[in-house]
Design a protein around this motif. Structure first.
Motif, PDB file in Angstrom:
ATOM      1  N   GLN A  25       0.791  -1.235   0.000  1.00  0.00           N
ATOM      2  CA  GLN A  25       0.000   0.000   0.000  1.00  0.00           C
ATOM      3  C   GLN A  25       0.823   1.285   0.000  1.00  0.00           C
ATOM      4  O   GLN A  25       0.442   2.271  -0.603  1.00  0.00           O
ATOM      5  N   PHE A  26       1.948   1.259   0.708  1.00  0.00           N
ATOM      6  CA  PHE A  26       2.714   2.502   0.895  1.00  0.00           C
ATOM      7  C   PHE A  26       4.149   2.445   0.353  1.00  0.00           C
ATOM      8  O   PHE A  26       4.851   3.457   0.397  1.00  0.00           O
ATOM      9  N   GLY A  27       4.606   1.288  -0.066  1.00  0.00           N
ATOM     10  CA  GLY A  27       6.038   1.141  -0.333  1.00  0.00           C
ATOM     11  C   GLY A  27       6.808   1.310   0.965  1.00  0.00           C
ATOM     12  O   GLY A  27       7.947   1.786   0.974  1.00  0.00           O
ATOM     13  N   ASP A  28       6.162   0.893   2.072  1.00  0.00           N
ATOM     14  CA  ASP A  28       6.725   1.120   3.408  1.00  0.00           C
ATOM     15  C   ASP A  28       7.678  -0.025   3.763  1.00  0.00           C
ATOM     16  O   ASP A  28       7.360  -0.917   4.547  1.00  0.00           O
ATOM     17  N   GLY A  29       8.854   0.020   3.127  1.00  0.00           N
ATOM     18  CA  GLY A  29       9.821  -1.037   3.373  1.00  0.00           C
ATOM     19  C   GLY A  29      11.098  -0.783   2.611  1.00  0.00           C
ATOM     20  O   GLY A  29      11.244   0.254   1.944  1.00  0.00           O
ATOM     21  N   VAL A  30      12.019  -1.704   2.720  1.00  0.00           N
ATOM     22  CA  VAL A  30      13.329  -1.572   2.066  1.00  0.00           C
ATOM     23  C   VAL A  30      13.693  -2.891   1.394  1.00  0.00           C
ATOM     24  O   VAL A  30      13.068  -3.925   1.665  1.00  0.00           O
ATOM     25  N   TYR A  31      14.691  -2.845   0.508  1.00  0.00           N
ATOM     26  CA  TYR A  31      15.014  -4.048  -0.255  1.00  0.00           C
ATOM     27  C   TYR A  31      16.502  -4.130  -0.555  1.00  0.00           C
ATOM     28  O   TYR A  31      17.248  -3.185  -0.309  1.00  0.00           O
ATOM     29  N   GLU A  32      16.900  -5.256  -1.116  1.00  0.00           N
ATOM     30  CA  GLU A  32      18.265  -5.467  -1.589  1.00  0.00           C
ATOM     31  C   GLU A  32      18.247  -6.379  -2.805  1.00  0.00           C
ATOM     32  O   GLU A  32      17.317  -7.183  -2.974  1.00  0.00           O
ATOM     33  N   VAL A  33      19.263  -6.252  -3.623  1.00  0.00           N
ATOM     34  CA  VAL A  33      19.488  -7.200  -4.715  1.00  0.00           C
ATOM     35  C   VAL A  33      20.933  -7.676  -4.577  1.00  0.00           C
ATOM     36  O   VAL A  33      21.848  -6.860  -4.515  1.00  0.00           O
ATOM     37  N   ILE A  34      21.095  -8.981  -4.477  1.00  0.00           N
ATOM     38  CA  ILE A  34      22.434  -9.554  -4.299  1.00  0.00           C
ATOM     39  C   ILE A  34      22.749 -10.459  -5.493  1.00  0.00           C
ATOM     40  O   ILE A  34      21.909 -11.249  -5.919  1.00  0.00           O
ATOM     41  N   ARG A  35      23.971 -10.339  -6.017  1.00  0.00           N
ATOM     42  CA  ARG A  35      24.408 -11.187  -7.130  1.00  0.00           C
ATOM     43  C   ARG A  35      24.835 -12.560  -6.626  1.00  0.00           C
ATOM     44  O   ARG A  35      25.468 -12.676  -5.578  1.00  0.00           O
ATOM     45  N   VAL A  36      24.469 -13.550  -7.402  1.00  0.00           N
ATOM     46  CA  VAL A  36      24.938 -14.912  -7.151  1.00  0.00           C
ATOM     47  C   VAL A  36      25.796 -15.343  -8.340  1.00  0.00           C
ATOM     48  O   VAL A  36      25.327 -15.332  -9.485  1.00  0.00           O
ATOM     49  N   TYR A  37      27.070 -15.601  -8.065  1.00  0.00           N
ATOM     50  CA  TYR A  37      27.966 -16.154  -9.079  1.00  0.00           C
ATOM     51  C   TYR A  37      28.406 -17.520  -8.569  1.00  0.00           C
ATOM     52  O   TYR A  37      28.825 -17.638  -7.409  1.00  0.00           O
ATOM     53  N   TYR A  88      16.512 -11.305  -4.780  1.00  0.00           N
ATOM     54  CA  TYR A  88      15.809 -10.078  -4.365  1.00  0.00           C
ATOM     55  C   TYR A  88      15.278 -10.307  -2.958  1.00  0.00           C
ATOM     56  O   TYR A  88      14.646 -11.334  -2.693  1.00  0.00           O
ATOM     57  N   LEU A  89      15.529  -9.365  -2.061  1.00  0.00           N
ATOM     58  CA  LEU A  89      15.011  -9.464  -0.688  1.00  0.00           C
ATOM     59  C   LEU A  89      14.256  -8.192  -0.364  1.00  0.00           C
ATOM     60  O   LEU A  89      14.707  -7.098  -0.738  1.00  0.00           O
ATOM     61  N   GLN A  90      13.144  -8.310   0.323  1.00  0.00           N
ATOM     62  CA  GLN A  90      12.514  -7.090   0.827  1.00  0.00           C
ATOM     63  C   GLN A  90      11.863  -7.312   2.181  1.00  0.00           C
ATOM     64  O   GLN A  90      11.448  -8.416   2.524  1.00  0.00           O
ATOM     65  N   ILE A  91      11.854  -6.236   2.941  1.00  0.00           N
ATOM     66  CA  ILE A  91      11.202  -6.299   4.249  1.00  0.00           C
ATOM     67  C   ILE A  91      10.285  -5.086   4.373  1.00  0.00           C
ATOM     68  O   ILE A  91      10.677  -3.962   4.028  1.00  0.00           O
ATOM     69  N   THR A  92       9.044  -5.327   4.760  1.00  0.00           N
ATOM     70  CA  THR A  92       8.090  -4.223   4.917  1.00  0.00           C
ATOM     71  C   THR A  92       7.642  -4.151   6.384  1.00  0.00           C
ATOM     72  O   THR A  92       7.931  -5.049   7.170  1.00  0.00           O
ATOM     73  N   ARG A  93       6.928  -3.064   6.706  1.00  0.00           N
ATOM     74  CA  ARG A  93       6.519  -2.863   8.088  1.00  0.00           C
ATOM     75  C   ARG A  93       5.407  -3.827   8.505  1.00  0.00           C
ATOM     76  O   ARG A  93       4.957  -3.806   9.639  1.00  0.00           O
ATOM     77  N   GLY A  94       4.978  -4.687   7.601  1.00  0.00           N
ATOM     78  CA  GLY A  94       4.027  -5.729   7.973  1.00  0.00           C
ATOM     79  C   GLY A  94       2.598  -5.435   7.563  1.00  0.00           C
ATOM     80  O   GLY A  94       2.338  -4.537   6.767  1.00  0.00           O
ATOM     81  N   VAL A  95       1.680  -6.206   8.101  1.00  0.00           N
ATOM     82  CA  VAL A  95       0.271  -6.152   7.715  1.00  0.00           C
ATOM     83  C   VAL A  95      -0.540  -5.507   8.835  1.00  0.00           C
ATOM     84  O   VAL A  95      -0.478  -5.939   9.980  1.00  0.00           O
ATOM     85  N   SER A  96      -1.275  -4.446   8.486  1.00  0.00           N
ATOM     86  CA  SER A  96      -2.192  -3.857   9.474  1.00  0.00           C
ATOM     87  C   SER A  96      -3.180  -2.970   8.740  1.00  0.00           C
ATOM     88  O   SER A  96      -2.934  -2.571   7.595  1.00  0.00           O
ATOM     89  N   GLN A  97      -4.306  -2.667   9.408  1.00  0.00           N
ATOM     90  CA  GLN A  97      -5.341  -1.846   8.797  1.00  0.00           C
ATOM     91  C   GLN A  97      -4.746  -0.524   8.314  1.00  0.00           C
ATOM     92  O   GLN A  97      -3.974   0.116   9.014  1.00  0.00           O
ATOM     93  N   ARG A  98      -5.145  -0.114   7.099  1.00  0.00           N
ATOM     94  CA  ARG A  98      -4.474   1.018   6.459  1.00  0.00           C
ATOM     95  C   ARG A  98      -4.628   2.323   7.227  1.00  0.00           C
ATOM     96  O   ARG A  98      -5.742   2.815   7.434  1.00  0.00           O
ATOM     97  N   THR A  99      -3.501   2.846   7.645  1.00  0.00           N
ATOM     98  CA  THR A  99      -3.411   4.188   8.209  1.00  0.00           C
ATOM     99  C   THR A  99      -1.962   4.618   8.049  1.00  0.00           C
ATOM    100  O   THR A  99      -1.072   3.781   8.020  1.00  0.00           O
TER     101      THR A  99
END
Ligand code: PLP
Length: 282
Positions: A25-37, A88-99
């Motif tokens: 809903q908010f893009g309320d999170g962060v991510y990473e992209v890691i190469r695998v060789y 690809y990894l991402q972590i968001t603030r989780g699930v809760s009623q939208r506010t």
């Protein structure tokens, strides 16, 4: 295909992401992209540390240690039999009623990771790519690897519609970075790249390059440069996890020097490949 969801490995098809996930809903999170060789993580710990730092900057606490995440990722690589690609990894603030307010402390962040096969962009790395310049319209915390990428998407799309690979962003005439890469210039054999401030993402590839330069007696300075300075440079290159080290041979239809990859960029590409070999045996 297997994925990581909140600390364990499951089938992608079994995954349920809630419509009130704050990432959705908010893009309320962060991510990473890691190469695998060669089934190994390249600069894995640096990426995982940056994920933790990005999360902390927006007050999300990742409930796993670097070692725990690394073990999970290696298991995922094995399960998906990934030889060459990305995670690809991402972590968001989780699930809760939208506010707009943060949810209560008992709401757990949502953590996902998945793999994709991806070759190195060898042909583009050899030939070089073209770019456009665009105004940097992003916020003032570009050092956080946030999910909010709308300005980056608009910039990349504009580049693509102009037949180019990347959009080079500038703020008040100073070049910051690409839409998904850092940018460096070479003038009289010296490499210049934007300092790691709040205006850019301090790329892991960028950091590897700084390291390589120091170890190999190449001069690199972390200093701002203008769009004009860039257009007059001897060489320009992008750096990023999926981009690796990519020469830019033309900007806004204007050739950079002879319009071909230069010697410093090629040298860095070779040294970068050695670093991959050292870490991943590939
Ligand atoms: N700058 C931006 C805006 C990015 O999205 C990225 C990565 O995708 C980079 C720079 C390069 O960072 P890294 O080398 O850690 O991939």
């Amino acid at each position: 295909e297997k994925v990581i969801f909140n600390g364990s490995i499951t089938e992608r098809s079994q995954l349920n992401i809630d419509i009130e996930d704050r990432g959705y809903q908010f893009g309320d999170g962060v991510y990473e992209v890691i190469r695998v060789y060669n089934r190994s993580l390249f600069t894995g710990e640096e990426h995982l540390q940056r994920l933790i730092d990005s999360a902390e900057s927006i007050q999300i606490k990742i409930p796993y240690t670097i070692a725990e995440m690394k073990n999970l990722l290696l298991k995922l690589i094995e399960e998906n039999n990934l030889f060459l690609g990305i995670i690809y990894l991402q972590i968001t603030r989780g699930v809760s009623q939208r506010t707009h307010l943060f949810p209560s402390a008992d709401v757990e962040p949502s953590f996902v990771a998945y793999t994709r096969e991806l070759q190195s962009p060898t042909e583009a790395m050899e030939k070089g790519v073209t770019a456009i310049t665009v105004e940097d319209i992003r916020w003032l915390r570009c050092d956080i690897k946030s999910l909010n990428l709308l300005p980056n998407l608009l910039a990349k799309q504009k580049a693509s519609e102009a037949g180019c690979f990347e959009a080079l962003q500038h703020r008040n005439g100073i070049v910051t970075e690409g839409s998904s890469s850092n940018v460096s210039i070479v003038v009289d054999g010296k490499i210049k790249t934007h300092p790691a401030t709040n205006l850019i993402l301090n790329g892991i590839t960028r950091q590897v390059i700084v390291d390589i330069c120091l170890k190999n007696g190449l001069e690199i300075i972390e200093e701002e440069f203008s769009v004009d300075e860039m257009l007059q440079a001897d060489e320009i290159f992008l750096s990023g996890t999926t981009t690796e080290i990519m020469p830019i041979i033309e900007i806004d239809k204007q050739k950079i020097e002879k319009g071909e990859p230069g010697p410093v960029t090629k040298k860095l590409q070779a040294l970068f490949n050695e670093e991959i070999k050292k870490q991943c045996g590939f």
